[in-house]
Design a protein around this motif. Sequence first.
Motif, PDB file in Angstrom:
ATOM      1  N   ALA A   1       0.814  -1.214   0.000  1.00  0.00           N
ATOM      2  CA  ALA A   1       0.000   0.000   0.000  1.00  0.00           C
ATOM      3  C   ALA A   1       0.847   1.263   0.000  1.00  0.00           C
ATOM      4  CB  ALA A   1      -0.936  -0.015   1.202  1.00  0.00           C
ATOM      5  N   LEU A   2       1.845   1.314   0.868  1.00  0.00           N
ATOM      6  CA  LEU A   2       2.657   2.531   0.932  1.00  0.00           C
ATOM      7  C   LEU A   2       3.505   2.703  -0.319  1.00  0.00           C
ATOM      8  CD1 LEU A   2       3.779   2.511   4.661  1.00  0.00           C
ATOM      9  CD2 LEU A   2       1.814   3.632   3.619  1.00  0.00           C
ATOM     10  N   ASP A   3       4.007   1.605  -0.839  1.00  0.00           N
ATOM     11  CA  ASP A   3       4.776   1.680  -2.082  1.00  0.00           C
ATOM     12  C   ASP A   3       3.904   2.212  -3.213  1.00  0.00           C
ATOM     13  OD1 ASP A   3       6.995   0.585  -0.813  1.00  0.00           O
ATOM     14  OD2 ASP A   3       6.499  -1.461  -1.424  1.00  0.00           O
ATOM     15  N   TYR A   4       2.686   1.706  -3.281  1.00  0.00           N
ATOM     16  CA  TYR A   4       1.776   2.130  -4.346  1.00  0.00           C
ATOM     17  C   TYR A   4       1.443   3.616  -4.202  1.00  0.00           C
ATOM     18  CZ  TYR A   4      -1.970   2.219  -7.720  1.00  0.00           C
ATOM     19  OH  TYR A   4      -2.741   2.534  -8.807  1.00  0.00           O
ATOM     20  N   ILE A   5       1.126   4.028  -2.991  1.00  0.00           N
ATOM     21  CA  ILE A   5       0.789   5.439  -2.761  1.00  0.00           C
ATOM     22  C   ILE A   5       1.982   6.327  -3.104  1.00  0.00           C
ATOM     23  CG2 ILE A   5       0.259   7.154  -0.981  1.00  0.00           C
ATOM     24  CD1 ILE A   5      -1.475   4.912   0.331  1.00  0.00           C
ATOM     25  N   ASP A   6       3.166   5.952  -2.661  1.00  0.00           N
ATOM     26  CA  ASP A   6       4.349   6.758  -2.968  1.00  0.00           C
ATOM     27  C   ASP A   6       4.607   6.849  -4.466  1.00  0.00           C
ATOM     28  OD1 ASP A   6       4.836   7.468  -0.370  1.00  0.00           O
ATOM     29  OD2 ASP A   6       6.386   5.961  -0.042  1.00  0.00           O
ATOM     30  N   ALA A   7       4.358   5.769  -5.182  1.00  0.00           N
ATOM     31  CA  ALA A   7       4.590   5.762  -6.627  1.00  0.00           C
ATOM     32  C   ALA A   7       3.547   6.586  -7.375  1.00  0.00           C
ATOM     33  CB  ALA A   7       4.597   4.329  -7.151  1.00  0.00           C
ATOM     34  N   HIS A   8       2.361   6.744  -6.795  1.00  0.00           N
ATOM     35  CA  HIS A   8       1.262   7.418  -7.489  1.00  0.00           C
ATOM     36  C   HIS A   8       0.727   8.629  -6.723  1.00  0.00           C
ATOM     37  CE1 HIS A   8       0.942   4.090 -10.373  1.00  0.00           C
ATOM     38  NE2 HIS A   8       1.210   3.318  -9.339  1.00  0.00           N
ATOM     39  N   VAL A   9       1.497   9.128  -5.768  1.00  0.00           N
ATOM     40  CA  VAL A   9       1.015  10.189  -4.883  1.00  0.00           C
ATOM     41  C   VAL A   9       0.611  11.455  -5.627  1.00  0.00           C
ATOM     42  CG1 VAL A   9       3.257  11.220  -4.331  1.00  0.00           C
ATOM     43  CG2 VAL A   9       1.418  11.274  -2.627  1.00  0.00           C
ATOM     44  N   ARG A  10       1.150  11.691  -6.778  1.00  0.00           N
ATOM     45  CA  ARG A  10       0.842  12.905  -7.539  1.00  0.00           C
ATOM     46  C   ARG A  10      -0.417  12.756  -8.386  1.00  0.00           C
ATOM     47  NH1 ARG A  10       5.773  16.454  -8.861  1.00  0.00           N
ATOM     48  NH2 ARG A  10       7.124  16.029  -7.111  1.00  0.00           N
ATOM     49  N   GLU A  11      -1.041  11.597  -8.298  1.00  0.00           N
ATOM     50  CA  GLU A  11      -2.269  11.342  -9.053  1.00  0.00           C
ATOM     51  C   GLU A  11      -3.473  11.532  -8.138  1.00  0.00           C
ATOM     52  OE1 GLU A  11      -1.836   7.409 -10.681  1.00  0.00           O
ATOM     53  OE2 GLU A  11       0.184   7.862 -11.395  1.00  0.00           O
TER      54      GLU A  11
ATOM     55  N   ARG B   1       1.006  13.130   2.849  1.00  0.00           N
ATOM     56  CA  ARG B   1       2.071  12.851   1.864  1.00  0.00           C
ATOM     57  C   ARG B   1       2.047  13.905   0.753  1.00  0.00           C
ATOM     58  NH1 ARG B   1       6.088  11.547   1.555  1.00  0.00           N
ATOM     59  NH2 ARG B   1       6.200  10.210  -0.245  1.00  0.00           N
ATOM     60  N   LYS B   2       0.846  14.202   0.246  1.00  0.00           N
ATOM     61  CA  LYS B   2       0.723  15.190  -0.821  1.00  0.00           C
ATOM     62  C   LYS B   2       1.187  16.568  -0.353  1.00  0.00           C
ATOM     63  CE  LYS B   2      -2.986  13.022  -3.457  1.00  0.00           C
ATOM     64  NZ  LYS B   2      -2.735  13.241  -4.872  1.00  0.00           N
TER      65      LYS B   2
ATOM     66  N   SER C   1       0.206  19.415  -9.614  1.00  0.00           N
ATOM     67  CA  SER C   1       1.252  18.394  -9.640  1.00  0.00           C
ATOM     68  C   SER C   1       1.153  17.415  -8.479  1.00  0.00           C
ATOM     69  CB  SER C   1       2.641  19.013  -9.729  1.00  0.00           C
ATOM     70  OG  SER C   1       2.896  19.802  -8.626  1.00  0.00           O
ATOM     71  N   VAL C   2       0.366  17.734  -7.449  1.00  0.00           N
ATOM     72  CA  VAL C   2       0.140  16.753  -6.378  1.00  0.00           C
ATOM     73  C   VAL C   2      -1.267  16.169  -6.439  1.00  0.00           C
ATOM     74  CG1 VAL C   2       1.930  17.594  -4.808  1.00  0.00           C
ATOM     75  CG2 VAL C   2      -0.392  18.541  -4.652  1.00  0.00           C
ATOM     76  N   GLY C   3      -1.927  16.357  -7.584  1.00  0.00           N
ATOM     77  CA  GLY C   3      -3.191  15.672  -7.820  1.00  0.00           C
ATOM     78  C   GLY C   3      -4.453  16.432  -7.461  1.00  0.00           C
ATOM     79  N   TYR C   4      -4.367  17.741  -7.271  1.00  0.00           N
ATOM     80  CA  TYR C   4      -5.546  18.542  -6.961  1.00  0.00           C
ATOM     81  C   TYR C   4      -5.891  19.408  -8.157  1.00  0.00           C
ATOM     82  CZ  TYR C   4      -5.114  17.292  -2.032  1.00  0.00           C
ATOM     83  OH  TYR C   4      -5.051  16.603  -0.849  1.00  0.00           O
ATOM     84  N   ALA C   5      -7.007  19.125  -8.807  1.00  0.00           N
ATOM     85  CA  ALA C   5      -7.447  19.925  -9.947  1.00  0.00           C
ATOM     86  C   ALA C   5      -8.080  21.232  -9.473  1.00  0.00           C
ATOM     87  CB  ALA C   5      -8.440  19.137 -10.792  1.00  0.00           C
ATOM     88  N   ASP C   6      -8.630  21.233  -8.269  1.00  0.00           N
ATOM     89  CA  ASP C   6      -9.296  22.399  -7.711  1.00  0.00           C
ATOM     90  C   ASP C   6      -8.349  23.135  -6.759  1.00  0.00           C
ATOM     91  OD1 ASP C   6     -10.895  24.228  -6.362  1.00  0.00           O
ATOM     92  OD2 ASP C   6     -12.532  22.813  -5.991  1.00  0.00           O
ATOM     93  N   TYR C   7      -7.910  24.312  -7.161  1.00  0.00           N
ATOM     94  CA  TYR C   7      -6.971  25.099  -6.368  1.00  0.00           C
ATOM     95  C   TYR C   7      -7.543  25.418  -4.985  1.00  0.00           C
ATOM     96  CZ  TYR C   7      -4.739  29.207  -4.439  1.00  0.00           C
ATOM     97  OH  TYR C   7      -4.144  30.086  -3.581  1.00  0.00           O
ATOM     98  N   PHE C   8      -8.823  25.750  -4.929  1.00  0.00           N
ATOM     99  CA  PHE C   8      -9.421  26.155  -3.652  1.00  0.00           C
ATOM    100  C   PHE C   8      -9.474  24.987  -2.665  1.00  0.00           C
ATOM    101  CE2 PHE C   8     -11.024  29.194  -6.763  1.00  0.00           C
ATOM    102  CZ  PHE C   8     -10.548  30.362  -6.197  1.00  0.00           C
ATOM    103  N   TYR C   9      -9.734  23.795  -3.176  1.00  0.00           N
ATOM    104  CA  TYR C   9      -9.720  22.617  -2.309  1.00  0.00           C
ATOM    105  C   TYR C   9      -8.291  22.336  -1.827  1.00  0.00           C
ATOM    106  CZ  TYR C   9     -10.449  17.943  -0.517  1.00  0.00           C
ATOM    107  OH  TYR C   9     -10.475  16.842   0.300  1.00  0.00           O
ATOM    108  N   PHE C  10      -7.325  22.456  -2.724  1.00  0.00           N
ATOM    109  CA  PHE C  10      -5.920  22.292  -2.351  1.00  0.00           C
ATOM    110  C   PHE C  10      -5.554  23.276  -1.243  1.00  0.00           C
ATOM    111  CE2 PHE C  10      -1.617  24.075  -2.915  1.00  0.00           C
ATOM    112  CZ  PHE C  10      -0.858  22.964  -2.565  1.00  0.00           C
ATOM    113  N   HIS C  11      -5.946  24.523  -1.408  1.00  0.00           N
ATOM    114  CA  HIS C  11      -5.648  25.554  -0.417  1.00  0.00           C
ATOM    115  C   HIS C  11      -6.234  25.177   0.940  1.00  0.00           C
ATOM    116  CE1 HIS C  11      -5.876  29.398   1.723  1.00  0.00           C
ATOM    117  NE2 HIS C  11      -4.882  29.798   0.952  1.00  0.00           N
TER     118      HIS C  11
END
Length: 131
Positions: A31-41, A78-79, A100-110
């Motif tokens: 699980a952690l390997d997978y998340i680390d490999a795909h964390v930007r998705e 992690r993100k 680049s860390v997988g958030y299409a919505d800037y306001f949600y990222f903020h």
Amino acid sequence: AELLRQGELVALPTETVYGIAADARKGEKGALDYIDAHVRENLSLNLVAGALFISPTYLCQLFRREMNTTFTQYLSERKMAIACELLKVPDATIEGVAQSVGYADYFYFHRVFKKIVGQGPGSYRRQYFGK
């Protein structure tokens, strides 16, 4: 692996990382390997569980038992740890960091960034650059 907790990067104890990775191992990656490999998705519990051929319920139980956190909290931390590093790059825009860390919505990222780091990404950047 590192997490961002209360605004500081925290290295996970090796036994914790390998405990959940080994326990959840169903193929090449845990699980952690997978998340680390795909964390930007744009990851979800169902997506990660499906990739590992385990149930989402079991994956939730692993995170609670081995990491003492939830899947969502771990993924967000992690993100945000990666986002903090990217915000230290002078040319990077906050919107670009969010994407680049997988958030299409800037306001949600903020909102998530502020919740985890304790300040908004702009404030974090200004604090880092001393402006």
